[in-house]
Design a protein around this motif. Structure first.
Motif, PDB file in Angstrom:
ATOM      1  N   MET A 121     -49.120-128.387  54.003  1.00  0.00           N
ATOM      2  CA  MET A 121     -49.877-127.134  53.967  1.00  0.00           C
ATOM      3  C   MET A 121     -49.453-126.254  55.133  1.00  0.00           C
ATOM      4  O   MET A 121     -49.328-126.723  56.258  1.00  0.00           O
ATOM      5  N   CYS A 122     -49.226-124.987  54.857  1.00  0.00           N
ATOM      6  CA  CYS A 122     -48.823-124.019  55.871  1.00  0.00           C
ATOM      7  C   CYS A 122     -49.703-122.782  55.768  1.00  0.00           C
ATOM      8  O   CYS A 122     -50.391-122.580  54.770  1.00  0.00           O
ATOM      9  N   GLY A 123     -49.671-121.954  56.804  1.00  0.00           N
ATOM     10  CA  GLY A 123     -50.437-120.715  56.804  1.00  0.00           C
ATOM     11  C   GLY A 123     -49.520-119.509  56.773  1.00  0.00           C
ATOM     12  O   GLY A 123     -48.527-119.453  57.502  1.00  0.00           O
ATOM     13  N   ILE A 124     -49.857-118.541  55.931  1.00  0.00           N
ATOM     14  CA  ILE A 124     -49.055-117.334  55.737  1.00  0.00           C
ATOM     15  C   ILE A 124     -49.924-116.107  55.971  1.00  0.00           C
ATOM     16  O   ILE A 124     -51.078-116.068  55.559  1.00  0.00           O
ATOM     17  N   ILE A 125     -49.339-115.095  56.613  1.00  0.00           N
ATOM     18  CA  ILE A 125     -49.996-113.794  56.705  1.00  0.00           C
ATOM     19  C   ILE A 125     -48.942-112.698  56.642  1.00  0.00           C
ATOM     20  O   ILE A 125     -47.815-112.875  57.112  1.00  0.00           O
ATOM     21  N   GLY A 126     -49.305-111.574  56.029  1.00  0.00           N
ATOM     22  CA  GLY A 126     -48.444-110.404  55.998  1.00  0.00           C
ATOM     23  C   GLY A 126     -49.277-109.145  56.163  1.00  0.00           C
ATOM     24  O   GLY A 126     -50.460-109.119  55.804  1.00  0.00           O
ATOM     25  N   TYR A 127     -48.659-108.118  56.723  1.00  0.00           N
ATOM     26  CA  TYR A 127     -49.365-106.845  56.930  1.00  0.00           C
ATOM     27  C   TYR A 127     -48.392-105.692  56.757  1.00  0.00           C
ATOM     28  O   TYR A 127     -47.230-105.767  57.183  1.00  0.00           O
ATOM     29  N   THR A 128     -48.873-104.604  56.158  1.00  0.00           N
ATOM     30  CA  THR A 128     -48.162-103.335  56.181  1.00  0.00           C
ATOM     31  C   THR A 128     -49.183-102.210  56.226  1.00  0.00           C
ATOM     32  O   THR A 128     -50.214-102.265  55.551  1.00  0.00           O
ATOM     33  N   GLY A 129     -48.928-101.226  57.059  1.00  0.00           N
ATOM     34  CA  GLY A 129     -49.882-100.130  57.228  1.00  0.00           C
ATOM     35  C   GLY A 129     -49.507 -99.271  58.415  1.00  0.00           C
ATOM     36  O   GLY A 129     -48.375 -99.319  58.898  1.00  0.00           O
ATOM     37  N   PRO A 130     -50.447 -98.506  58.945  1.00  0.00           N
ATOM     38  CA  PRO A 130     -50.136 -97.577  60.035  1.00  0.00           C
ATOM     39  C   PRO A 130     -50.162 -98.202  61.428  1.00  0.00           C
ATOM     40  O   PRO A 130     -49.666 -97.610  62.378  1.00  0.00           O
ATOM     41  N   GLU A 132     -53.598 -99.412  54.271  1.00  0.00           N
ATOM     42  CA  GLU A 132     -52.920-100.626  54.715  1.00  0.00           C
ATOM     43  C   GLU A 132     -53.251-101.775  53.775  1.00  0.00           C
ATOM     44  O   GLU A 132     -54.253-101.742  53.059  1.00  0.00           O
ATOM     45  N   MET A 133     -52.375-102.798  53.787  1.00  0.00           N
ATOM     46  CA  MET A 133     -52.585-103.961  52.933  1.00  0.00           C
ATOM     47  C   MET A 133     -52.242-105.229  53.695  1.00  0.00           C
ATOM     48  O   MET A 133     -51.408-105.229  54.599  1.00  0.00           O
ATOM     49  N   TYR A 134     -52.917-106.297  53.284  1.00  0.00           N
ATOM     50  CA  TYR A 134     -52.738-107.607  53.894  1.00  0.00           C
ATOM     51  C   TYR A 134     -52.496-108.639  52.801  1.00  0.00           C
ATOM     52  O   TYR A 134     -52.941-108.480  51.666  1.00  0.00           O
ATOM     53  N   VAL A 135     -51.835-109.726  53.176  1.00  0.00           N
ATOM     54  CA  VAL A 135     -51.737-110.890  52.314  1.00  0.00           C
ATOM     55  C   VAL A 135     -51.840-112.114  53.216  1.00  0.00           C
ATOM     56  O   VAL A 135     -51.332-112.112  54.339  1.00  0.00           O
ATOM     57  N   ALA A 136     -52.538-113.140  52.751  1.00  0.00           N
ATOM     58  CA  ALA A 136     -52.719-114.334  53.574  1.00  0.00           C
ATOM     59  C   ALA A 136     -52.994-115.543  52.699  1.00  0.00           C
ATOM     60  O   ALA A 136     -53.331-115.419  51.517  1.00  0.00           O
ATOM     61  N   SER A 137     -52.856-116.714  53.312  1.00  0.00           N
ATOM     62  CA  SER A 137     -53.123-117.963  52.599  1.00  0.00           C
ATOM     63  C   SER A 137     -54.581-118.095  52.211  1.00  0.00           C
ATOM     64  O   SER A 137     -54.903-118.657  51.163  1.00  0.00           O
ATOM     65  N   ASP A 138     -55.467-117.606  53.072  1.00  0.00           N
ATOM     66  CA  ASP A 138     -56.884-117.627  52.729  1.00  0.00           C
ATOM     67  C   ASP A 138     -57.629-116.543  53.495  1.00  0.00           C
ATOM     68  O   ASP A 138     -57.081-115.891  54.388  1.00  0.00           O
ATOM     69  N   LEU A 139     -58.876-116.369  53.145  1.00  0.00           N
ATOM     70  CA  LEU A 139     -59.680-115.253  53.643  1.00  0.00           C
ATOM     71  C   LEU A 139     -59.917-115.309  55.145  1.00  0.00           C
ATOM     72  O   LEU A 139     -60.159-114.276  55.771  1.00  0.00           O
ATOM     73  N   SER A 140     -59.834-116.485  55.746  1.00  0.00           N
ATOM     74  CA  SER A 140     -60.124-116.613  57.174  1.00  0.00           C
ATOM     75  C   SER A 140     -59.216-115.732  58.028  1.00  0.00           C
ATOM     76  O   SER A 140     -59.613-115.281  59.104  1.00  0.00           O
ATOM     77  N   ALA A 141     -57.995-115.474  57.554  1.00  0.00           N
ATOM     78  CA  ALA A 141     -57.055-114.650  58.316  1.00  0.00           C
ATOM     79  C   ALA A 141     -57.360-113.163  58.211  1.00  0.00           C
ATOM     80  O   ALA A 141     -56.860-112.367  59.012  1.00  0.00           O
ATOM     81  N   LEU A 142     -58.187-112.782  57.233  1.00  0.00           N
ATOM     82  CA  LEU A 142     -58.413-111.365  56.943  1.00  0.00           C
ATOM     83  C   LEU A 142     -59.840-110.912  57.188  1.00  0.00           C
ATOM     84  O   LEU A 142     -60.115-109.712  57.147  1.00  0.00           O
TER      85      LEU A 142
END
Length: 208
Positions: A1-10, A195-205
């Protein structure tokens, strides 16, 4: 299991990614890394073996500079499966050109087959991981189409196993591509003001 996060925005991405990884570290603490898409210098990647604190120290030791600036990026905290818990095997992973970067959670069951085919066509690999086959596969498929969206979709069709994949590309600043294949442990999408986010689960967001 790994953790992923991504972000794009201002906003500047690096702080958002590191904070998100703090909340995802329970998913893996063998290594951590982030990639920032900088409009001037392209994609800049920072990786470190061990806990997230080691990555933070690496970035801090360099001091704030223009190569850390960028409003799009991805981050990863790793629980090692294929390959030892080293900086070399830490995510994010890039293609030969360095123009696209991938973070990944899951197991590419047919990675040996894909890797051997890519090596025969000239691709050079820098790690022992199954994950690194993904950016190289996307790179090879971009020879057939100039669309990063289509190349990622076609790569997903060739990968076997349960996988969550997030991609950023120098050719498409401001865009994050996310793929979930099978029961890959989840991809959560977050929508903000411009802006938008992507993550493995809600805890990161959750704080956004």
């Amino acid at each position: 299991m790994c953790g992923i996060i991504g972000y794009t925005g201002p906003r500047q991405a690096i702080g958002i990614l590191l904070k998100g990884l703090e909340n995802l570290e329970y998913r893996g603490y063998d290594s951590a890394g982030v990639s920032i898409l900088n409009n001037v210098e392209g994609i800049r990647t920072f990786r470190s073996a061990g806990k997230l604190e080691n990555l933070k120290k690496l970035i801090s030791a360099e001091g704030e500079n223009s190569s850390q600036e960028g409003s799009s990026g991805v981050g990863h905290t790793r629980w090692a499966t294929h390959g030892a818990p080293t900086e070399q095997n830490a995510h994010p992973h890039s293609d030969c050109t360095g123009d696209l970067t991938v973070v990944h959670n899951g197991i590419v069951e047919n990675f040996s087959e894909i890797k051997e085919a890519l090596k025969k066509s000239g691709h050079v690999f820098a790690s022992e991981t199954d994950s690194e086959t993904i950016p190289h596969l996307i790179e090879s498929l971009l020879l057939e189409t100039k669309s990063i969206d289509e190349a990622v979709r076609n790569a997903a069709l060739r990968i076997r196993g349960a996988n969550a994949i997030v991609v950023i590309s120098k050719s498409e600043p401001g865009k994050i591509l996310a793929v979930r294949l099978g029961n890959a442990g989840g991809i959560t999408i977050g929508y903000g003001e411009g802006e938008m986010y992507v993550a493995s689960d809600l805890s990161a967001l959750i704080e956004h």
